[in-house]
Design a protein around this motif. Structure first.
Motif, PDB file in Angstrom:
ATOM      1  N   LYS A   1       0.812  -1.229   0.000  1.00 55.29           N
ATOM      2  CA  LYS A   1       0.000   0.000   0.000  1.00 55.29           C
ATOM      3  C   LYS A   1       0.841   1.273   0.000  1.00 55.29           C
ATOM      4  O   LYS A   1       0.514   2.218  -0.726  1.00 55.29           O
ATOM      5  CB  LYS A   1      -0.987  -0.013   1.164  1.00 55.29           C
ATOM      6  CG  LYS A   1      -2.174  -0.896   0.897  1.00 55.29           C
ATOM      7  CD  LYS A   1      -3.196  -0.829   2.008  1.00 55.29           C
ATOM      8  CE  LYS A   1      -4.345  -1.763   1.675  1.00 55.29           C
ATOM      9  NZ  LYS A   1      -5.356  -1.753   2.728  1.00 55.29           N
ATOM     10  N   PRO A   2       1.925   1.364   0.772  1.00 57.77           N
ATOM     11  CA  PRO A   2       2.749   2.585   0.693  1.00 57.77           C
ATOM     12  C   PRO A   2       3.345   2.804  -0.705  1.00 57.77           C
ATOM     13  O   PRO A   2       3.465   3.938  -1.157  1.00 57.77           O
ATOM     14  CB  PRO A   2       3.844   2.360   1.733  1.00 57.77           C
ATOM     15  CG  PRO A   2       3.258   1.398   2.704  1.00 57.77           C
ATOM     16  CD  PRO A   2       2.371   0.501   1.870  1.00 57.77           C
ATOM     17  N   LEU A   3       3.683   1.731  -1.389  1.00 58.57           N
ATOM     18  CA  LEU A   3       4.191   1.854  -2.757  1.00 58.57           C
ATOM     19  C   LEU A   3       3.103   2.372  -3.681  1.00 58.57           C
ATOM     20  O   LEU A   3       3.358   3.219  -4.540  1.00 58.57           O
ATOM     21  CB  LEU A   3       4.719   0.509  -3.255  1.00 58.57           C
ATOM     22  CG  LEU A   3       5.291   0.490  -4.664  1.00 58.57           C
ATOM     23  CD1 LEU A   3       6.462   1.452  -4.806  1.00 58.57           C
ATOM     24  CD2 LEU A   3       5.703  -0.921  -5.033  1.00 58.57           C
ATOM     25  N   GLN A   4       1.869   1.918  -3.493  1.00 59.17           N
ATOM     26  CA  GLN A   4       0.739   2.403  -4.288  1.00 59.17           C
ATOM     27  C   GLN A   4       0.525   3.891  -4.045  1.00 59.17           C
ATOM     28  O   GLN A   4       0.309   4.663  -4.986  1.00 59.17           O
ATOM     29  CB  GLN A   4      -0.539   1.626  -3.953  1.00 59.17           C
ATOM     30  CG  GLN A   4      -1.765   2.109  -4.682  1.00 59.17           C
ATOM     31  CD  GLN A   4      -1.703   1.902  -6.183  1.00 59.17           C
ATOM     32  OE1 GLN A   4      -1.064   0.971  -6.671  1.00 59.17           O
ATOM     33  NE2 GLN A   4      -2.345   2.770  -6.927  1.00 59.17           N
ATOM     34  N   ALA A   5       0.597   4.300  -2.776  1.00 62.54           N
ATOM     35  CA  ALA A   5       0.429   5.725  -2.450  1.00 62.54           C
ATOM     36  C   ALA A   5       1.530   6.550  -3.102  1.00 62.54           C
ATOM     37  O   ALA A   5       1.279   7.628  -3.647  1.00 62.54           O
ATOM     38  CB  ALA A   5       0.426   5.917  -0.937  1.00 62.54           C
ATOM     39  N   TRP A   6       2.748   6.047  -3.062  1.00 65.60           N
ATOM     40  CA  TRP A   6       3.869   6.754  -3.690  1.00 65.60           C
ATOM     41  C   TRP A   6       3.628   6.866  -5.196  1.00 65.60           C
ATOM     42  O   TRP A   6       3.829   7.933  -5.789  1.00 65.60           O
ATOM     43  CB  TRP A   6       5.182   6.013  -3.429  1.00 65.60           C
ATOM     44  CG  TRP A   6       6.328   6.634  -4.135  1.00 65.60           C
ATOM     45  CD1 TRP A   6       7.106   7.664  -3.704  1.00 65.60           C
ATOM     46  CD2 TRP A   6       6.817   6.278  -5.448  1.00 65.60           C
ATOM     47  NE1 TRP A   6       8.047   7.967  -4.661  1.00 65.60           N
ATOM     48  CE2 TRP A   6       7.888   7.134  -5.734  1.00 65.60           C
ATOM     49  CE3 TRP A   6       6.451   5.323  -6.385  1.00 65.60           C
ATOM     50  CZ2 TRP A   6       8.604   7.058  -6.925  1.00 65.60           C
ATOM     51  CZ3 TRP A   6       7.153   5.246  -7.573  1.00 65.60           C
ATOM     52  CH2 TRP A   6       8.213   6.110  -7.825  1.00 65.60           C
ATOM     53  N   ALA A   7       3.180   5.780  -5.823  1.00 64.56           N
ATOM     54  CA  ALA A   7       2.952   5.777  -7.272  1.00 64.56           C
ATOM     55  C   ALA A   7       1.863   6.766  -7.660  1.00 64.56           C
ATOM     56  O   ALA A   7       1.984   7.446  -8.679  1.00 64.56           O
ATOM     57  CB  ALA A   7       2.584   4.363  -7.742  1.00 64.56           C
ATOM     58  N   GLU A   8       0.816   6.854  -6.846  1.00 68.06           N
ATOM     59  CA  GLU A   8      -0.266   7.794  -7.147  1.00 68.06           C
ATOM     60  C   GLU A   8       0.224   9.232  -7.054  1.00 68.06           C
ATOM     61  O   GLU A   8      -0.189  10.090  -7.827  1.00 68.06           O
ATOM     62  CB  GLU A   8      -1.441   7.545  -6.212  1.00 68.06           C
ATOM     63  CG  GLU A   8      -2.171   6.259  -6.529  1.00 68.06           C
ATOM     64  CD  GLU A   8      -3.185   5.869  -5.462  1.00 68.06           C
ATOM     65  OE1 GLU A   8      -3.327   6.588  -4.458  1.00 68.06           O
ATOM     66  OE2 GLU A   8      -3.818   4.815  -5.658  1.00 68.06           O
ATOM     67  N   ASP A   9       1.118   9.508  -6.125  1.00 69.54           N
ATOM     68  CA  ASP A   9       1.691  10.843  -5.979  1.00 69.54           C
ATOM     69  C   ASP A   9       2.675  11.142  -7.109  1.00 69.54           C
ATOM     70  O   ASP A   9       2.751  12.252  -7.603  1.00 69.54           O
ATOM     71  CB  ASP A   9       2.407  10.960  -4.620  1.00 69.54           C
ATOM     72  CG  ASP A   9       2.997  12.339  -4.401  1.00 69.54           C
ATOM     73  OD1 ASP A   9       2.237  13.328  -4.456  1.00 69.54           O
ATOM     74  OD2 ASP A   9       4.224  12.412  -4.172  1.00 69.54           O
ATOM     75  N   TRP A  10       3.427  10.139  -7.531  1.00 69.60           N
ATOM     76  CA  TRP A  10       4.455  10.294  -8.539  1.00 69.60           C
ATOM     77  C   TRP A  10       3.889  10.424  -9.945  1.00 69.60           C
ATOM     78  O   TRP A  10       4.406  11.187 -10.765  1.00 69.60           O
ATOM     79  CB  TRP A  10       5.383   9.083  -8.477  1.00 69.60           C
ATOM     80  CG  TRP A  10       6.350   8.972  -9.605  1.00 69.60           C
ATOM     81  CD1 TRP A  10       7.507   9.676  -9.773  1.00 69.60           C
ATOM     82  CD2 TRP A  10       6.261   8.094 -10.729  1.00 69.60           C
ATOM     83  NE1 TRP A  10       8.135   9.291 -10.933  1.00 69.60           N
ATOM     84  CE2 TRP A  10       7.383   8.321 -11.534  1.00 69.60           C
ATOM     85  CE3 TRP A  10       5.326   7.146 -11.126  1.00 69.60           C
ATOM     86  CZ2 TRP A  10       7.610   7.620 -12.706  1.00 69.60           C
ATOM     87  CZ3 TRP A  10       5.551   6.441 -12.297  1.00 69.60           C
ATOM     88  CH2 TRP A  10       6.688   6.684 -13.078  1.00 69.60           C
ATOM     89  N   THR A  11       2.798   9.724 -10.254  1.00 69.66           N
ATOM     90  CA  THR A  11       2.254   9.653 -11.612  1.00 69.66           C
ATOM     91  C   THR A  11       2.031  11.015 -12.254  1.00 69.66           C
ATOM     92  O   THR A  11       2.484  11.241 -13.379  1.00 69.66           O
ATOM     93  CB  THR A  11       0.962   8.822 -11.646  1.00 69.66           C
ATOM     94  OG1 THR A  11       1.266   7.510 -11.201  1.00 69.66           O
ATOM     95  CG2 THR A  11       0.385   8.753 -13.039  1.00 69.66           C
ATOM     96  N   PRO A  12       1.365  11.975 -11.602  1.00 70.31           N
ATOM     97  CA  PRO A  12       1.163  13.275 -12.253  1.00 70.31           C
ATOM     98  C   PRO A  12       2.496  13.992 -12.565  1.00 70.31           C
ATOM     99  O   PRO A  12       2.602  14.687 -13.560  1.00 70.31           O
ATOM    100  CB  PRO A  12       0.360  14.081 -11.249  1.00 70.31           C
ATOM    101  CG  PRO A  12      -0.269  13.078 -10.343  1.00 70.31           C
ATOM    102  CD  PRO A  12       0.677  11.906 -10.325  1.00 70.31           C
ATOM    103  N   ARG A  13       3.464  13.767 -11.738  1.00 71.44           N
ATOM    104  CA  ARG A  13       4.773  14.414 -11.940  1.00 71.44           C
ATOM    105  C   ARG A  13       5.548  13.772 -13.070  1.00 71.44           C
ATOM    106  O   ARG A  13       6.353  14.431 -13.722  1.00 71.44           O
ATOM    107  CB  ARG A  13       5.593  14.335 -10.659  1.00 71.44           C
ATOM    108  CG  ARG A  13       4.955  15.103  -9.519  1.00 71.44           C
ATOM    109  CD  ARG A  13       5.719  14.908  -8.270  1.00 71.44           C
ATOM    110  NE  ARG A  13       4.933  15.461  -7.173  1.00 71.44           N
ATOM    111  CZ  ARG A  13       5.370  15.557  -5.944  1.00 71.44           C
ATOM    112  NH1 ARG A  13       6.556  15.121  -5.641  1.00 71.44           N
ATOM    113  NH2 ARG A  13       4.605  16.070  -5.024  1.00 71.44           N
ATOM    114  N   ALA A  14       5.323  12.511 -13.301  1.00 70.24           N
ATOM    115  CA  ALA A  14       6.056  11.782 -14.343  1.00 70.24           C
ATOM    116  C   ALA A  14       5.557  12.123 -15.735  1.00 70.24           C
ATOM    117  O   ALA A  14       6.229  11.917 -16.706  1.00 70.24           O
ATOM    118  CB  ALA A  14       5.951  10.275 -14.102  1.00 70.24           C
ATOM    119  N   HIS A  15       4.344  12.660 -15.822  1.00 67.70           N
ATOM    120  CA  HIS A  15       3.774  12.987 -17.135  1.00 67.70           C
ATOM    121  C   HIS A  15       3.885  14.434 -17.342  1.00 67.70           C
ATOM    122  O   HIS A  15       3.654  15.280 -17.801  1.00 67.70           O
ATOM    123  CB  HIS A  15       2.337  12.509 -17.197  1.00 67.70           C
ATOM    124  CG  HIS A  15       2.226  11.000 -17.175  1.00 67.70           C
ATOM    125  ND1 HIS A  15       3.006  10.189 -16.417  1.00 67.70           N
ATOM    126  CD2 HIS A  15       1.401  10.148 -17.826  1.00 67.70           C
ATOM    127  CE1 HIS A  15       2.690   8.939 -16.583  1.00 67.70           C
ATOM    128  NE2 HIS A  15       1.712   8.870 -17.442  1.00 67.70           N
TER     129      HIS A  15
END
Length: 88
Positions: free
Chosen positions: A74-88
């Protein structure tokens, strides 16, 4: 390292993700994970050998170890959700 190796294989995490809500038959899991039958069967065998996924009358489901793994991710999922907008 064994767990990380298994989870890093193509489709393994997707299978766990699709099973998070409850059991699925092979065909339902194949459709949900968008995997060919051979690859899905191989991943399921590996995940069953690690006691992460089990098969019963209702189809494939996460074991207790599988559910605790999803909790740990779950912490990895939370990190990915935060990171996704920044990666695009």
């Amino acid at each position: 390292m064994v767990a990380l190796d298994a989870l890093g294989r193509r489709g393994a995490l997707r299978i766990l993700w699709e099973l998070r809500g409850g059991p699925l038959t092979f065909r339902a899991l194949q459709a949900a994970a968008e995997m060919n039958p051979g690859s899905l069967n191989t991943r399921l065998k590996e995940l069953r050998a690690l006691d992460i996924v089990e098969h019963s009358d209702g189809g494939y489901r996460l074991t207790g170890h599988g559910r605790s793994l999803m909790t740990a991710l779950k912490p990895l999922q939370a990190w990915a959700e935060d990171w996704t907008p920044r990666a695009h």
